[in-house]
Scaffold this motif. Structure first.
Motif, PDB file in Angstrom:
ATOM      1  N   LEU A 284      21.043  -6.662 -48.368  1.00  0.00           N
ATOM      2  CA  LEU A 284      21.325  -7.826 -49.210  1.00  0.00           C
ATOM      3  C   LEU A 284      20.485  -9.000 -48.712  1.00  0.00           C
ATOM      4  O   LEU A 284      20.624  -9.419 -47.560  1.00  0.00           O
ATOM      5  N   PRO A 285      19.594  -9.542 -49.563  1.00  0.00           N
ATOM      6  CA  PRO A 285      18.704 -10.633 -49.115  1.00  0.00           C
ATOM      7  C   PRO A 285      19.509 -11.822 -48.596  1.00  0.00           C
ATOM      8  O   PRO A 285      20.586 -12.139 -49.098  1.00  0.00           O
ATOM      9  N   MET A 286      18.965 -12.502 -47.615  1.00  0.00           N
ATOM     10  CA  MET A 286      19.641 -13.635 -46.988  1.00  0.00           C
ATOM     11  C   MET A 286      19.901 -14.752 -47.991  1.00  0.00           C
ATOM     12  O   MET A 286      20.980 -15.367 -47.982  1.00  0.00           O
ATOM     13  N   ASP A 287      18.935 -15.038 -48.883  1.00  0.00           N
ATOM     14  CA  ASP A 287      19.139 -16.129 -49.843  1.00  0.00           C
ATOM     15  C   ASP A 287      20.238 -15.796 -50.848  1.00  0.00           C
ATOM     16  O   ASP A 287      20.992 -16.661 -51.281  1.00  0.00           O
ATOM     17  N   VAL A 288      20.348 -14.506 -51.209  1.00  0.00           N
ATOM     18  CA  VAL A 288      21.438 -14.091 -52.115  1.00  0.00           C
ATOM     19  C   VAL A 288      22.781 -14.229 -51.403  1.00  0.00           C
ATOM     20  O   VAL A 288      23.766 -14.701 -51.987  1.00  0.00           O
ATOM     21  N   LEU A 289      22.811 -13.841 -50.157  1.00  0.00           N
ATOM     22  CA  LEU A 289      24.041 -13.952 -49.370  1.00  0.00           C
ATOM     23  C   LEU A 289      24.492 -15.405 -49.271  1.00  0.00           C
ATOM     24  O   LEU A 289      25.675 -15.726 -49.480  1.00  0.00           O
ATOM     25  N   GLU A 290      23.560 -16.299 -48.974  1.00  0.00           N
ATOM     26  CA  GLU A 290      23.905 -17.714 -48.875  1.00  0.00           C
ATOM     27  C   GLU A 290      24.383 -18.269 -50.208  1.00  0.00           C
ATOM     28  O   GLU A 290      25.321 -19.074 -50.263  1.00  0.00           O
ATOM     29  N   SER A 291      23.743 -17.853 -51.306  1.00  0.00           N
ATOM     30  CA  SER A 291      24.143 -18.347 -52.631  1.00  0.00           C
ATOM     31  C   SER A 291      25.557 -17.893 -52.984  1.00  0.00           C
ATOM     32  O   SER A 291      26.372 -18.678 -53.491  1.00  0.00           O
ATOM     33  N   LEU A 292      25.868 -16.616 -52.715  1.00  0.00           N
ATOM     34  CA  LEU A 292      27.195 -16.100 -53.044  1.00  0.00           C
ATOM     35  C   LEU A 292      28.283 -16.796 -52.230  1.00  0.00           C
ATOM     36  O   LEU A 292      29.333 -17.166 -52.761  1.00  0.00           O
TER      37      LEU A 292
END
Length: 495
Positions: free
Chosen positions: A125-133
Motif C-alpha cells: 500500500l503506497p505511503m501517500d495512499v496510507l496517509e490520505s486514508l
C-alpha cells in the motif's frame, strides 16, 4: 507526527474497568512484523524458531489473534529483545503508526457503518495512499465529534446508561445508603413521606425553601448554592410530584454532583437524582419488606405499592425495578409507551426483545401492537390494571399495564416478567393472551395482504411533521436551560 497520534500506537490499550491493561493486538502485530523484517527473517524462519505455524504467525502480525505469554517470550527470544520491547509504547516507524491507525479505523463501528470495502493494509500500500486514508478518517471523526449534543449522542448516552442499569439490576446501593442516612437524620418513622417531612429534609441539609411565581420557564427548580436556597413554584400540573421536584434538587447536593461536562454525564446525574428521590419517598427497608410480604402471599401488584407510599404509578413501577431483582430475585422490564406506539423510556434485565436501531438505542422505536403496552390503550376499563400474556420470540412474558395522561399525551406504563415469575403476581389468572413475532415485519409492521391489495398506491397520508426530531439537542451544561435567565433570576432574588 503528534504525541496524540503516537499514543494510538500503544501496544497496551488504556486500563479496563477492572483496572487491568488490555493487550492491543494490532499494535503488537505491527511491532512483531517490523522486528521480523528488520532482521530479514521470513514467516517460516520465525515459525520454526517459536514452534508456531506460519498461518498462526501471520494472524498475530495482522492483529487478528492475541499471543499467549509463552509465545510472547519465544518471540522475544527469537528477536533477541526483552518482552517489554514487543509491548513498546511507541510504533517502530511512522508507517507502522499509520498502519495501526488505519487497521483500528477499519475495524471500528464508524468505518463499518459506512459500508465501504476494507483496504488491505500491507507493505504494497503506497505511503501517500496510507496517509490520505488515515487523514480522511481522522477528519471524519473530528467533524462527528464537533456535533456535540445531537439526538444521536443522546441515544448513545441513553443506550450506555441502560446497559449500566441492566448490569446493576437497576439497583444502586450507594444511593440507597445516602437516602437511608438522610431519612434517619430527620426521624422519618415510616409510611408515606409528607411534604412537611420533605421540607424537614431540606432544612436538615441547610436549605431554605422559597416559592415564587417567576421561575425561569425552562426549569422546575433553581438551587442557589451560594445562599443555600431552593426556589420552587406551585403549579396545578400533575406531571410532577412537588415532593419529588424538591428531593431531586436536594439529590444533586447530597450526591456531590458537579457541573456536567457532557450530555452523558448530565443524563447520569438526572437518573441518580430521580433514584435518590424515589429512595426517600419509598425507603428501601420498608419497601422491600412490603414487597416480600406481597410475594409470599402471591399478591405482588404495582398499584398496591403506589397506594402504600402515596406516589404515582410510574414512580412505583420504577421503584419496583430498583428492588425486584436485588431483594426478590425477580427479573423484569418496564415500558413507558406513547399512545402512538412510540417507546418513550424502558428498562429490562429479563431478556425481552425491545425494538432497537443499529446502535442499540430503543427510544423512538415502535412497540409491537400485540404487546400489553399497546393493547392496553384499547381496553375500556381504565380503573383497574390490565394484564396479558404475550408469546414472543424470546419466550412468554406476563405484563400488567395502566394508562396515564400527561401534558404530552396519553401513555401506557407497564411492568412485565418472564413466565417463571408470574406465580407471585396478582392478575396471573388473566385469560388475555397475544402472540408477537416482532421483529419479523409480517407481525405488525406490514399491512395485511388484503388491505394492501385494496389500498396500496391509492393512499397519501398528510404526515404530521415532528420538527423536533430534526433539531439538535439543546446546548449548554444543562441542556435546554438559559443560564443567563437563571443567573438574572438569582440576582433579582438575592437583591
Amino acid at each position: 507526527m503528534t504525541s496524540a497520534t503516537w499514543d494510538r500506537g500503544l501496544a497496551l490499550a488504556p486500563a479496563g474497568s477492572d483496572g487491568t491493561d488490555e493487550l492491543d493486538a494490532i499494535a503488537l502485530g505491527r511491532r512483531i512484523r517490523h522486528l521480523r523484517k528488520s532482521r530479514s527473517l521470513t514467516l517460516d524462519d520465525v515459525s520454526a524458531a517459536v514452534s508456531l505455524a506460519p498461518s498462526a504467525l501471520s494472524m498475530l502480525e495482522n492483529g487478528k489473534r492475541e499471543p499467549k505469554l509463552a509465545q510472547l517470550k519465544a518471540l522475544a527470544a527469537c528477536f533477541e529483545v526483552p518482552v517489554d520491547e514487543l509491548l513498546g509504547t511507541e510504533p517502530p516507524s511512522r508507517r507502522a503508526a499509520l498502519e495501526i491507525q488505519l487497521e483500528r479505523a477499519q475495524r471500528g463501528p464508524l468505518y463499518q457503518a459506512l459500508g465501504l470495502p476494507t483496504v488491505r493494509v500491507g507493505s504494497r500500500l503506497p505511503m501517500d495512499v496510507l496517509e490520505s486514508l488515515v487523514g480522511l478518517q481522522n477528519e471524519l471523526e473530528r467533524r462527528l465529534n464537533e456535533q456535540a449534543a445531537t439526538p444521536e449522542e443522546a441515544r448513545r448516552a441513553n443506550t450506555s446508561l441502560r446497559h449500566e442499569m441492566r448490569q446493576r439490576n437497576n439497583y444502586y446501593r450507594e444511593i440507597e445508603q445516602e437516602a437511608a442516612r438522610v431519612l434517619a437524620a430527620v426521624g422519618h418513622s415510616g409510611g408515606p413521606l409528607s411534604q412537611h417531612k420533605a421540607a424537614d429534609i431540606a432544612e436538615h441539609l441547610g436549605f431554605s425553601l422559597h416559592y415564587v411565581g417567576n421561575l425561569p420557564h425552562s426549569t422546575r427548580s433553581v438551587t442557589d448554592l451560594k445562599n443555600h436556597r431552593i426556589y420552587l413554584t406551585q403549579v396545578s400540573r400533575a406531571d410532577h410530584d412537588p415532593r419529588s421536584v424538591l428531593l431531586q434538587a436536594l439529590g444533586h447536593y447530597v450526591l456531590g454532583h458537579q457541573t456536567p461536562q457532557s450530555y452523558a454525564e448530565f443524563l447520569s446525574q438526572r437518573v441518580a437524582t430521580n433514584y435518590f428521590a424515589a429512595a426517600l419517598m419509598m425507603p428501601e427497608k420498608e419497601t422491600a419488606a412490603f414487597l416480600h410480604r406481597a410475594k409470599d402471599e402471591r399478591e405482588l401488584a404495582v398499584e398496591d405499592l403506589r397506594d402504600a407510599f402515596a406516589v404515582s404509578y410510574e414512580s412505583a413501577a420504577h421503584r419496583f425495578t430498583n428492588l425486584a431483582t436485588e431483594h426478590l430475585g425477580i427479573t423484569c422490564h418496564f415500558q413507558k409507551v406513547h399512545e402512538s406506539g412510540i417507546l418513550h423510556k424502558a428498562y429490562e434485565n429479563d431478556g425481552v426483545n425491545f425494538p432497537a436501531d443499529h446502535t442499540g438505542a430503543i427510544e423512538g422505536q415502535s412497540i409491537c401492537r400485540y404487546w400489553t403496552s399497546r393493547v392496553v390503550f384499547d381496553v375500556q376499563d381504565k380503573f383497574r390494571s390490565f394484564e396479558q400474556y404475550t408469546d414472543t420470540i424470546k419466550g412468554t412474558y406476563w405484563c400488567t399495564a395502566r394508562t396515564e395522561r400527561h401534558s404530552s399525551g396519553l401513555y401506557s406504563l407497564s411492568i412485565g416478567v418472564p413466565f417463571e415469575h408470574v406465580k407471585y403476581f396478582r392478575g396471573r389468572d388473566t385469560k388475555e393472551r397475544c402472540q408477537s413475532k416482532c421483529p419479523d415485519e409480517s407481525c405488525c409492521r406490514r399491512p395485511p395482504a388484503q388491505l394492501s391489495e385494496l389500498w396500496s398506491g391509492n393512499a397519501w397520508p398528510a404526515t404530521r411533521a415532528n420538527t423536533h426530531l430534526l433539531a439538535a439537542m439543546p446546548t449548554g451544561a444543562f441542556p435546554g436551560v438559559d443560564e443567563t435567565e437563571v443567573y438574572r433570576f438569582l440576582q433579582d432574588q438575592s437583591g
